[in-house]
Design a protein around this motif. Structure first.
Motif, PDB file in Angstrom:
ATOM      1  N   MET A  58      34.179  51.331  54.872  1.00 32.27           N
ATOM      2  CA  MET A  58      34.464  52.190  53.720  1.00 32.27           C
ATOM      3  C   MET A  58      34.746  53.630  54.164  1.00 32.27           C
ATOM      4  O   MET A  58      35.681  54.261  53.658  1.00 32.27           O
ATOM      5  CB  MET A  58      33.318  52.144  52.718  1.00 32.27           C
ATOM      6  CG  MET A  58      33.223  50.814  51.997  1.00 32.27           C
ATOM      7  SD  MET A  58      31.906  50.769  50.773  1.00 32.27           S
ATOM      8  CE  MET A  58      32.636  51.786  49.477  1.00 32.27           C
ATOM      9  N   ALA A  59      33.975  54.134  55.111  1.00 28.63           N
ATOM     10  CA  ALA A  59      34.185  55.507  55.596  1.00 28.63           C
ATOM     11  C   ALA A  59      35.546  55.640  56.276  1.00 28.63           C
ATOM     12  O   ALA A  59      36.274  56.619  56.053  1.00 28.63           O
ATOM     13  CB  ALA A  59      33.066  55.906  56.549  1.00 28.63           C
ATOM     14  N   ARG A  60      35.892  54.663  57.089  1.00 31.72           N
ATOM     15  CA  ARG A  60      37.195  54.707  57.802  1.00 31.72           C
ATOM     16  C   ARG A  60      38.337  54.700  56.802  1.00 31.72           C
ATOM     17  O   ARG A  60      39.267  55.509  56.897  1.00 31.72           O
ATOM     18  CB  ARG A  60      37.299  53.515  58.752  1.00 31.72           C
ATOM     19  CG  ARG A  60      38.637  53.465  59.510  1.00 31.72           C
ATOM     20  CD  ARG A  60      38.697  52.301  60.493  1.00 31.72           C
ATOM     21  NE  ARG A  60      38.307  51.021  59.950  1.00 31.72           N
ATOM     22  CZ  ARG A  60      39.098  50.222  59.233  1.00 31.72           C
ATOM     23  NH1 ARG A  60      40.328  50.587  58.934  1.00 31.72           N
ATOM     24  NH2 ARG A  60      38.671  49.051  58.811  1.00 31.72           N
ATOM     25  N   LEU A  61      38.294  53.812  55.815  1.00 37.88           N
ATOM     26  CA  LEU A  61      39.383  53.719  54.856  1.00 37.88           C
ATOM     27  C   LEU A  61      39.417  54.915  53.906  1.00 37.88           C
ATOM     28  O   LEU A  61      40.505  55.404  53.563  1.00 37.88           O
ATOM     29  CB  LEU A  61      39.286  52.422  54.066  1.00 37.88           C
ATOM     30  CG  LEU A  61      39.571  51.157  54.870  1.00 37.88           C
ATOM     31  CD1 LEU A  61      39.257  49.926  54.059  1.00 37.88           C
ATOM     32  CD2 LEU A  61      41.004  51.138  55.358  1.00 37.88           C
ATOM     33  N   THR A  62      38.263  55.397  53.508  1.00 42.66           N
ATOM     34  CA  THR A  62      38.216  56.555  52.612  1.00 42.66           C
ATOM     35  C   THR A  62      38.831  57.776  53.301  1.00 42.66           C
ATOM     36  O   THR A  62      39.527  58.573  52.656  1.00 42.66           O
ATOM     37  CB  THR A  62      36.762  56.839  52.185  1.00 42.66           C
ATOM     38  OG1 THR A  62      36.261  55.685  51.506  1.00 42.66           O
ATOM     39  CG2 THR A  62      36.685  58.037  51.263  1.00 42.66           C
ATOM     40  N   ALA A  63      38.623  57.928  54.588  1.00 39.96           N
ATOM     41  CA  ALA A  63      39.195  59.044  55.332  1.00 39.96           C
ATOM     42  C   ALA A  63      40.727  58.976  55.368  1.00 39.96           C
ATOM     43  O   ALA A  63      41.387  60.007  55.540  1.00 39.96           O
ATOM     44  CB  ALA A  63      38.641  59.077  56.755  1.00 39.96           C
ATOM     45  N   GLN A  64      41.300  57.797  55.187  1.00 36.96           N
ATOM     46  CA  GLN A  64      42.749  57.628  55.219  1.00 36.96           C
ATOM     47  C   GLN A  64      43.414  57.843  53.868  1.00 36.96           C
ATOM     48  O   GLN A  64      44.637  57.992  53.801  1.00 36.96           O
ATOM     49  CB  GLN A  64      43.091  56.223  55.721  1.00 36.96           C
ATOM     50  CG  GLN A  64      42.651  55.965  57.127  1.00 36.96           C
ATOM     51  CD  GLN A  64      42.826  54.510  57.538  1.00 36.96           C
ATOM     52  OE1 GLN A  64      43.365  53.698  56.810  1.00 36.96           O
ATOM     53  NE2 GLN A  64      42.358  54.191  58.733  1.00 36.96           N
ATOM     54  N   VAL A  65      42.622  57.873  52.803  1.00 38.95           N
ATOM     55  CA  VAL A  65      43.186  58.060  51.466  1.00 38.95           C
ATOM     56  C   VAL A  65      43.513  59.533  51.284  1.00 38.95           C
ATOM     57  O   VAL A  65      42.705  60.397  51.595  1.00 38.95           O
ATOM     58  CB  VAL A  65      42.186  57.588  50.375  1.00 38.95           C
ATOM     59  CG1 VAL A  65      42.719  57.922  48.997  1.00 38.95           C
ATOM     60  CG2 VAL A  65      41.923  56.102  50.519  1.00 38.95           C
ATOM     61  N   ARG A  66      44.697  59.772  50.767  1.00 42.34           N
ATOM     62  CA  ARG A  66      45.119  61.168  50.550  1.00 42.34           C
ATOM     63  C   ARG A  66      44.422  61.774  49.380  1.00 42.34           C
ATOM     64  O   ARG A  66      44.160  61.271  48.389  1.00 42.34           O
ATOM     65  CB  ARG A  66      46.598  61.225  50.289  1.00 42.34           C
ATOM     66  CG  ARG A  66      47.394  60.788  51.479  1.00 42.34           C
ATOM     67  CD  ARG A  66      48.828  60.898  51.175  1.00 42.34           C
ATOM     68  NE  ARG A  66      49.437  59.637  51.566  1.00 42.34           N
ATOM     69  CZ  ARG A  66      50.605  59.249  51.211  1.00 42.34           C
ATOM     70  NH1 ARG A  66      51.324  59.965  50.423  1.00 42.34           N
ATOM     71  NH2 ARG A  66      51.111  58.130  51.630  1.00 42.34           N
TER      72      ARG A  66
END
Length: 136
Positions: free
Chosen positions: A128-136
């Motif tokens: 979740m942290a990895r993907l959340t960091a990729q969301v603009r």
């Protein structure tokens, strides 16, 4: 994300968006498999292209996935998860654990951290942290 509710039940409302044979599989590939292109999503489960097109359209319309131009090739598109989809990772992890316990699916090292109750929470948080960091 708006759609007409068929009932006041949050389970029914969730199933209106997610409750068919392919939607969670597509989300699995986007969220856990890192797949971003139509051709990548069409490969693993042999999903028919018309079904994949429909599910991706529903996910985009539902605000779970965004469709953007591929920066490497403007003629192509890529699909990226949005926060509502990322919020489903704990649900997917529980489905992985349940399916591993209660079906005859073979062990898959990709999902091992989700299957093990001692590592599931940390694995979910990490993804979740990895993907959340990729969301603009």
């Amino acid at each position: 994300m708006t759609h007409e509710l068929r009932s006041g039940c949050p389970i029914a409302a969730s199933l209106d968006i997610l409750g068919d044979r392919w939607t969670l599989v597509v989300l699995r590939d986007v969220l856990l498999g890192g797949r971003t292109r139509f051709s990548e999503l069409a490969v693993d489960e042999s999903i028919a292209t018309n079904i994949l097109t429909d599910r991706l359209h529903r996910l985009v319309e539902g605000g779970l996935v965004e469709k953007t131009a591929d920066p490497d090739d403007g003629r192509r598109v890529i699909y990226r998860p949005l926060l509502p989809a990322i919020d489903l990772i704990p649900v997917l992890a529980e489905l992985v654990a349940w399916g591993s316990r209660h079906t005859a699916v073979p062990e898959n090292p990709v999902f091992a951290a989700f299957v093990n109750p001692e590592t599931r929470e940390a694995a979910v948080s990490q993804v979740m942290a990895r993907l959340t960091a990729q969301v603009r």
